[in-house]
Design a protein around this motif. Structure first.
Motif, PDB file in Angstrom:
ATOM      1  N   HIS A   1       0.871  -1.170   0.000  1.00  0.00           N
ATOM      2  CA  HIS A   1       0.000   0.000   0.000  1.00  0.00           C
ATOM      3  C   HIS A   1       0.909   1.221   0.000  1.00  0.00           C
ATOM      4  CE1 HIS A   1      -3.404  -2.526   1.088  1.00  0.00           C
ATOM      5  NE2 HIS A   1      -4.200  -1.472   1.048  1.00  0.00           N
TER       6      HIS A   1
ATOM      7  N   GLU B   1      -3.976   5.011   5.740  1.00  0.00           N
ATOM      8  CA  GLU B   1      -4.400   5.322   4.369  1.00  0.00           C
ATOM      9  C   GLU B   1      -5.803   5.932   4.316  1.00  0.00           C
ATOM     10  OE1 GLU B   1      -3.976   2.350   5.661  1.00  0.00           O
ATOM     11  OE2 GLU B   1      -5.795   1.199   5.275  1.00  0.00           O
ATOM     12  N   TRP B   2      -6.458   5.999   5.491  1.00  0.00           N
ATOM     13  CA  TRP B   2      -7.796   6.601   5.574  1.00  0.00           C
ATOM     14  C   TRP B   2      -7.739   8.017   6.151  1.00  0.00           C
ATOM     15  CZ3 TRP B   2     -13.053   5.061   4.771  1.00  0.00           C
ATOM     16  CH2 TRP B   2     -13.206   3.835   4.134  1.00  0.00           C
TER      17      TRP B   2
ATOM     18  N   HIS C   1      -5.651   4.127  -4.436  1.00  0.00           N
ATOM     19  CA  HIS C   1      -6.439   3.772  -3.245  1.00  0.00           C
ATOM     20  C   HIS C   1      -7.684   4.649  -3.210  1.00  0.00           C
ATOM     21  CE1 HIS C   1      -7.147   2.620   1.025  1.00  0.00           C
ATOM     22  NE2 HIS C   1      -6.634   1.474   0.580  1.00  0.00           N
ATOM     23  N   HIS C   2      -8.400   4.651  -2.066  1.00  0.00           N
ATOM     24  CA  HIS C   2      -9.689   5.358  -2.024  1.00  0.00           C
ATOM     25  C   HIS C   2      -9.547   6.864  -2.290  1.00  0.00           C
ATOM     26  CE1 HIS C   2     -10.596   1.556  -0.367  1.00  0.00           C
ATOM     27  NE2 HIS C   2     -10.576   1.836   0.915  1.00  0.00           N
TER      28      HIS C   2
ATOM     29  N   TYR D   1      -3.758  -3.668  -7.504  1.00  0.00           N
ATOM     30  CA  TYR D   1      -4.853  -3.270  -6.609  1.00  0.00           C
ATOM     31  C   TYR D   1      -5.490  -2.025  -7.215  1.00  0.00           C
ATOM     32  CZ  TYR D   1      -6.979  -0.907  -2.537  1.00  0.00           C
ATOM     33  OH  TYR D   1      -7.838  -0.256  -1.680  1.00  0.00           O
TER      34      TYR D   1
ATOM     35  N   TRP E   1      -6.800  -6.698  -8.200  1.00  0.00           N
ATOM     36  CA  TRP E   1      -7.291  -6.921  -6.840  1.00  0.00           C
ATOM     37  C   TRP E   1      -8.181  -5.716  -6.540  1.00  0.00           C
ATOM     38  CZ3 TRP E   1      -8.054  -5.785  -1.777  1.00  0.00           C
ATOM     39  CH2 TRP E   1      -8.058  -6.843  -0.855  1.00  0.00           C
TER      40      TRP E   1
ATOM     41  N   ASP F   1     -11.036  -3.271  -4.688  1.00  0.00           N
ATOM     42  CA  ASP F   1     -11.381  -2.851  -3.331  1.00  0.00           C
ATOM     43  C   ASP F   1     -12.369  -1.694  -3.447  1.00  0.00           C
ATOM     44  OD1 ASP F   1     -11.229  -2.955  -0.591  1.00  0.00           O
ATOM     45  OD2 ASP F   1      -9.239  -2.065  -0.425  1.00  0.00           O
TER      46      ASP F   1
ATOM     47  N   TRP G   1     -18.019  -1.725  -1.845  1.00  0.00           N
ATOM     48  CA  TRP G   1     -19.111  -2.123  -0.947  1.00  0.00           C
ATOM     49  C   TRP G   1     -20.267  -1.128  -0.884  1.00  0.00           C
ATOM     50  CZ3 TRP G   1     -13.901  -1.916   0.804  1.00  0.00           C
ATOM     51  CH2 TRP G   1     -13.497  -0.647   1.265  1.00  0.00           C
TER      52      TRP G   1
ATOM     53  N   ARG H   1     -14.244  -9.563  -5.051  1.00  0.00           N
ATOM     54  CA  ARG H   1     -14.686  -8.263  -4.534  1.00  0.00           C
ATOM     55  C   ARG H   1     -15.139  -7.283  -5.597  1.00  0.00           C
ATOM     56  NH1 ARG H   1     -11.264  -5.578   0.474  1.00  0.00           N
ATOM     57  NH2 ARG H   1     -10.959  -7.577   1.487  1.00  0.00           N
TER      58      ARG H   1
ATOM     59  N   GLU I   1      -9.562 -11.022   5.003  1.00  0.00           N
ATOM     60  CA  GLU I   1      -8.738  -9.849   5.282  1.00  0.00           C
ATOM     61  C   GLU I   1      -8.439  -9.800   6.776  1.00  0.00           C
ATOM     62  OE1 GLU I   1      -9.792  -6.221   3.287  1.00  0.00           O
ATOM     63  OE2 GLU I   1      -9.322  -5.035   5.057  1.00  0.00           O
TER      64      GLU I   1
ATOM     65  N   ILE J   1      -5.066 -11.705   3.233  1.00  0.00           N
ATOM     66  CA  ILE J   1      -4.128 -10.582   3.267  1.00  0.00           C
ATOM     67  C   ILE J   1      -3.973 -10.140   4.727  1.00  0.00           C
ATOM     68  CG2 ILE J   1      -4.530  -9.877   0.901  1.00  0.00           C
ATOM     69  CD1 ILE J   1      -6.465  -7.750   2.030  1.00  0.00           C
TER      70      ILE J   1
ATOM     71  N   TRP K   1      -2.379  -0.345   6.792  1.00  0.00           N
ATOM     72  CA  TRP K   1      -1.930  -0.807   5.473  1.00  0.00           C
ATOM     73  C   TRP K   1      -0.897   0.159   4.897  1.00  0.00           C
ATOM     74  CZ3 TRP K   1      -3.690  -5.587   3.973  1.00  0.00           C
ATOM     75  CH2 TRP K   1      -4.775  -6.083   4.671  1.00  0.00           C
TER      76      TRP K   1
END
Ligand code: FHN
Length: 477
Positions: free
Chosen positions: A61, A82-83, A130-131, A173, A222, A224, A227, A257, A283, A301, A309
């Motif tokens: 990550h 990472e958030w 990432h997000h 990812y 991969w 992510d 959801w 996913r 996870e 993972i 991460w």
């Protein structure tokens, strides 16, 4: 009688024509789905067989979140590093300007890849986006990419090339959820939301096809961030996109996913069938028994601390040791899965010393014992308290990965009816056969020699049919 024969023949032929086994077909038939599983049972092509044989992998990550590393203006963020953009303690505008400072001058993709190879990783999953929406490749479809940073160079390309050179397969990812894109929504409540989200969907498709075109050596994606209600309602779009990606990149591996079916079921469709090539839900937790994985491929993972991460300078709480991570790898392979260990490089491109140390310790063990991990599968033997059995695919070779050495040094094994074993030895001392003792028709003790145990030890043996039991060795060490 003839009627019965005819019935049985028609019954089995109908499944054969559908390419499904009777058991799989009976599960399938319950609900008619347009966007459910594309296939029943495991993929058996060469790409998937290669994936299944990895045993052990690395996750990385890396992104802008490595700059704050879990802290902003002297305040510590308690979530996963990472958030941090989602935290009220860091103004969004501050996060969104971090790219102006992203300049990993010490990034050496070759050193990363060499470290991963020495650790024993056979594949890497690398964050392209990432997000936060920041792209580590120069995407034509975004203004928020590596090319706008002082560093400028394509990091995804550097990683793909360096790891491929080291013989490590690359999986990319990709977070579908994208906090930077103006069309991203968590939920589609209004017509305006739906219109905006249509634009976002096209953007997502463009980026995925772009990644496949730019980096044709990759083995899979991969996914992510899939959801939220907005994405879960895109069953048809995601189904078509998955098919399109597979068409432009034959052999592509995609986990469970990515998409939901038309009823919003994720990972497993409304009939309970796996959607994607392997189960992607393990996870920071591992299955405990073979029934937990329902006959599917899977990977797990894992983070070193509880849930970090991306790079976090604090790394609080219990930090997993190399021994624990090796045990998790052994457990995963013993249940037919791959184990993937996460790394969070620092903003300058270097890997923190704690992670380097872990990689070195794991690598030392792997160097000696990789035969018990690579190309291995569930052995079909009853689990014992000392550790885990693995079996070399397509052979009768069994490994016992001993994580808890009994005080008696006797390792109990229980074999199926009609089975015996021969050539029992420590992987580390191939020239010396171990003593064994028969307890009853199915159970035996394997006797370990006196030895210093610093990490899991591996015993290998060959399973044989009972009529050859005479060849049982009772040798002295
Ligand atoms: O929210 C992310 C998290 O930051 C991390 O990337 C993990 C890795 O699988 N995935 C999400 C949580 O499931």
């Amino acid at each position: 009688m003839n009627k019965i024969v005819l019935f049985v023949a028609v019954y089995f032929l109908s499944f054969y024509a559908l390419g499904q086994s009777p058991k799989e077909n009976s599960r399938r038939s319950s609900i008619n789905l347009k966007y459910g599983a594309h296939r029943l049972g495991k993929r058996e092509d060469l790409d998937m067989k290669r994936w299944r044989a990895y045993g052990f992998g690395q996750f990385i990550h890396w992104g802008l979140y490595a700059i704050p590393g879990g802290e902003w203006k002297g305040k510590e963020y308690n979530g996963a590093a990472e958030w941090i953009r989602s935290w009220e303690g860091m103004p969004k505008s501050d996060y969104d300007s971090l790219y102006l400072k992203f300049n990993p001058v010490n990034f050496s993709p070759d050193s990363w890849a060499k470290m991963a190879r020495k650790m024993g990783a056979r594949y890497i999953t690398f964050t392209t986006k990432h997000h936060d929406g920041f792209c580590l490749w120069p995407s034509k479809f975004s203004d928020y990419t590596i090319s706008k940073t002082p560093y400028q160079k394509d990091i995804v390309k550097a990683v793909v090339d360096a790891y491929t050179r080291e013989g490590i397969d690359v999986i990319l990812y990709f977070s579908v959820m994208d906090w930077h894109h103006p069309g991203w929504r968590y939920e589609l409540k209004t017509t305006e939301d739906s219109v905006a989200f249509e634009g976002f969907k096209q953007f997502t498709r463009n980026q995925l096809l772009e990644l496949l075109q730019n980096y044709p050596k990759i083995k899979g994606f991969w996914f992510d961030g899939t959801w939220d209600k907005s994405w879960v309602r895109q069953a048809r779009f995601a189904d078509e996109l998955e098919k399109e990606m597979r068409k432009v990149h034959p052999g592509l591996i995609i986990g469970s996913r990515f998409r939901a079916d038309e009823n919003g079921a994720r990972h497993f469709d409304s009939n309970g069938d796996l959607m994607g090539d392997y189960e992607q839900g393990w996870e920071r937790v591992l299955p405990n028994k073979i029934e937990d994985v329902h006959g599917n491929d899977w990977d797990a993972i894992m983070t070193v601390p509880e849930n970090q991460w991306g790079y976090n300078k604090f790394w609080k709480g219990h930090l997993k040791t190399a021994f624990e991570l090796i045990e998790m790898t052994a457990k995963s392979v013993s249940l037919g899965g791959n184990f993937v260990l996460n790394f969070g490089p620092q903003a300058d491109g270097t890997i923190r010393v704690e992670e380097q140390k872990l990689a070195g310790e794991i690598g030392e063990w792997m160097e000696q014992n990789k035969e018990a991990i690579y190309d291995c599968e569930y052995a079909g033997l009853e689990k014992q308290d000392w550790g885990y059995f693995t079996k070399k695919r397509g052979s009768e070779k069994i490994y016992m990965i001993v994580c808890n050495v009994p005080l008696s040094r006797n390792l109990r094994i229980k074999l199926p009816e009609g089975k015996g074993f021969k050539n029992v030895r420590l992987i580390s001392r191939p020239g010396q056969l171990l003593n064994s003792e028969k307890l009853n028709a199915k159970e035996y003790f394997i006797q370990l020699p006196q030895m210093e145990v610093k990490s899991p030890i591996v015993v290998e043996m060959e399973l044989i049919s009972k009529q050859n039991e005479g060849s049982f060795e009772k040798a002295k060490i």
